[in-house]
Design a protein around this motif. Sequence first.
Motif, PDB file in Angstrom:
ATOM      1  N   ASP A 251      72.832  19.597 -76.471  1.00 11.17           N
ATOM      2  CA  ASP A 251      73.903  18.611 -76.355  1.00 11.17           C
ATOM      3  C   ASP A 251      73.374  17.210 -76.631  1.00 11.17           C
ATOM      4  N   PHE A 252      74.100  16.485 -77.463  1.00 13.13           N
ATOM      5  CA  PHE A 252      73.753  15.097 -77.718  1.00 13.13           C
ATOM      6  C   PHE A 252      74.394  14.231 -76.647  1.00 13.13           C
ATOM      7  N   LYS A 253      73.609  13.373 -76.044  1.00 13.10           N
ATOM      8  CA  LYS A 253      74.123  12.451 -75.034  1.00 13.10           C
ATOM      9  C   LYS A 253      73.693  11.049 -75.408  1.00 13.10           C
ATOM     10  N   PRO A 254      74.529  10.062 -75.177  1.00  9.83           N
ATOM     11  CA  PRO A 254      74.157   8.688 -75.518  1.00  9.83           C
ATOM     12  C   PRO A 254      73.038   8.176 -74.612  1.00  9.83           C
ATOM     13  N   ILE A 255      72.271   7.260 -75.145  1.00  8.08           N
ATOM     14  CA  ILE A 255      71.191   6.649 -74.383  1.00  8.08           C
ATOM     15  C   ILE A 255      71.740   5.408 -73.694  1.00  8.08           C
ATOM     16  N   ARG A 256      71.677   5.413 -72.400  1.00  8.37           N
ATOM     17  CA  ARG A 256      72.183   4.272 -71.630  1.00  8.37           C
ATOM     18  C   ARG A 256      71.087   3.792 -70.693  1.00  8.37           C
ATOM     19  N   MET A 257      70.682   2.566 -70.864  1.00  9.59           N
ATOM     20  CA  MET A 257      69.622   2.020 -70.008  1.00  9.59           C
ATOM     21  C   MET A 257      70.155   1.655 -68.630  1.00  9.59           C
ATOM     22  N   GLY A 258      71.422   1.361 -68.526  1.00 14.48           N
ATOM     23  CA  GLY A 258      71.983   0.962 -67.247  1.00 14.48           C
ATOM     24  C   GLY A 258      72.246   2.121 -66.315  1.00 14.48           C
ATOM     25  N   ASP A 259      72.101   3.355 -66.801  1.00 14.30           N
ATOM     26  CA  ASP A 259      72.406   4.526 -65.986  1.00 14.30           C
ATOM     27  C   ASP A 259      71.241   5.003 -65.138  1.00 14.30           C
ATOM     28  N   SER A 260      70.124   4.334 -65.209  1.00 15.93           N
ATOM     29  CA  SER A 260      68.951   4.850 -64.498  1.00 15.93           C
ATOM     30  C   SER A 260      69.164   4.747 -62.992  1.00 15.93           C
ATOM     31  N   LYS A 261      69.060   5.876 -62.324  1.00 17.68           N
ATOM     32  CA  LYS A 261      69.235   5.926 -60.878  1.00 17.68           C
ATOM     33  C   LYS A 261      67.921   5.602 -60.168  1.00 17.68           C
ATOM     34  N   LYS A 262      66.808   6.008 -60.788  1.00 18.41           N
ATOM     35  CA  LYS A 262      65.497   5.776 -60.189  1.00 18.41           C
ATOM     36  C   LYS A 262      64.839   4.570 -60.849  1.00 18.41           C
ATOM     37  N   PRO A 263      63.952   3.902 -60.142  1.00 19.12           N
ATOM     38  CA  PRO A 263      63.202   2.816 -60.788  1.00 19.12           C
ATOM     39  C   PRO A 263      62.240   3.400 -61.829  1.00 19.12           C
ATOM     40  N   ARG A 264      61.983   2.638 -62.868  1.00 22.93           N
ATOM     41  CA  ARG A 264      61.090   3.088 -63.927  1.00 22.93           C
ATOM     42  C   ARG A 264      59.658   3.145 -63.411  1.00 22.93           C
ATOM     43  N   TRP A 265      58.849   4.010 -64.043  1.00 23.31           N
ATOM     44  CA  TRP A 265      57.481   4.212 -63.604  1.00 23.31           C
ATOM     45  C   TRP A 265      56.655   2.945 -63.732  1.00 23.31           C
ATOM     46  N   GLU A 266      56.906   2.166 -64.792  1.00 22.59           N
ATOM     47  CA  GLU A 266      56.127   0.954 -65.008  1.00 22.59           C
ATOM     48  C   GLU A 266      56.354  -0.078 -63.904  1.00 22.59           C
ATOM     49  N   SER A 267      57.571  -0.129 -63.384  1.00 26.92           N
ATOM     50  CA  SER A 267      57.884  -1.135 -62.382  1.00 26.92           C
ATOM     51  C   SER A 267      57.789  -0.597 -60.953  1.00 26.92           C
ATOM     52  N   LEU A 268      57.383   0.636 -60.793  1.00 31.07           N
ATOM     53  CA  LEU A 268      57.333   1.234 -59.465  1.00 31.07           C
ATOM     54  C   LEU A 268      56.278   0.579 -58.580  1.00 31.07           C
ATOM     55  N   HIS A 269      55.111   0.262 -59.151  1.00 28.50           N
ATOM     56  CA  HIS A 269      54.024  -0.307 -58.363  1.00 28.50           C
ATOM     57  C   HIS A 269      53.742  -1.759 -58.746  1.00 28.50           C
ATOM     58  N   ALA A 270      54.672  -2.418 -59.370  1.00 22.88           N
ATOM     59  CA  ALA A 270      54.450  -3.794 -59.811  1.00 22.88           C
ATOM     60  C   ALA A 270      54.576  -4.758 -58.634  1.00 22.88           C
ATOM     61  N   ARG A 271      53.629  -5.679 -58.561  1.00 21.30           N
ATOM     62  CA  ARG A 271      53.684  -6.748 -57.563  1.00 21.30           C
ATOM     63  C   ARG A 271      53.554  -8.068 -58.311  1.00 21.30           C
ATOM     64  N   PRO A 272      54.631  -8.806 -58.489  1.00 26.50           N
ATOM     65  CA  PRO A 272      54.562 -10.046 -59.259  1.00 26.50           C
ATOM     66  C   PRO A 272      53.658 -11.093 -58.632  1.00 26.50           C
ATOM     67  N   ASP A 273      53.475 -11.057 -57.312  1.00 30.52           N
ATOM     68  CA  ASP A 273      52.619 -12.056 -56.676  1.00 30.52           C
ATOM     69  C   ASP A 273      51.134 -11.722 -56.834  1.00 30.52           C
ATOM     70  N   PHE A 274      50.825 -10.551 -57.363  1.00 26.70           N
ATOM     71  CA  PHE A 274      49.442 -10.136 -57.509  1.00 26.70           C
ATOM     72  C   PHE A 274      48.946 -10.238 -58.958  1.00 26.70           C
ATOM     73  N   HIS A 275      49.799 -10.633 -59.882  1.00 25.34           N
ATOM     74  CA  HIS A 275      49.410 -10.722 -61.285  1.00 25.34           C
ATOM     75  C   HIS A 275      48.348 -11.792 -61.480  1.00 25.34           C
ATOM     76  N   SER A 276      47.354 -11.471 -62.282  1.00 26.69           N
ATOM     77  CA  SER A 276      46.277 -12.403 -62.584  1.00 26.69           C
ATOM     78  C   SER A 276      46.289 -12.681 -64.083  1.00 26.69           C
ATOM     79  N   TYR A 277      46.511 -13.924 -64.428  1.00 29.62           N
ATOM     80  CA  TYR A 277      46.560 -14.292 -65.837  1.00 29.62           C
ATOM     81  C   TYR A 277      45.247 -14.900 -66.311  1.00 29.62           C
ATOM     82  N   ARG A 278      44.250 -14.953 -65.473  1.00 30.46           N
ATOM     83  CA  ARG A 278      42.932 -15.429 -65.866  1.00 30.46           C
ATOM     84  C   ARG A 278      42.069 -14.211 -66.118  1.00 30.46           C
TER      85      ARG A 278
END
Length: 111
Positions: A65-92
């Motif tokens: 079955d072909f189903k449309p791709i919808r980014m807004g339908d995600s019920k779970k958080p994405r794997w990339e953002s699951l363990h992200a901590r914006p206050d811990f990012h190091s840009y140096r």
Amino acid sequence: MAVKLWMVVVGTAIVAHAGSMITAEKHAAMEESEAMHEDATGVTLQVVVEVICGSLLALWGGIGDFKPIRMGDSKKPRWESLHARPDFHSYRSRAKFMRSLLTNIEPPPGY
């Protein structure tokens, strides 16, 4: 069932039949060319149509079955953002220690 197994089987059978037709035509052409001392190559249109139709049928059955791709339908958080901590990012990085080495390099002759 999402995968239509009958379509995959029929499509594979059509492609296999086209392959057997190619070998039969090749043997017949080789026997004919040996008698006339010619080089016979080529594939008939029927074989090309069978390969295209059989491949499309098998692929369509395998996709399901072909189903449309919808980014807004995600019920779970994405794997990339699951363990992200914006206050811990190091840009140096350790590249700041390379600055003294890079500034002391003399340009090559000719510049």
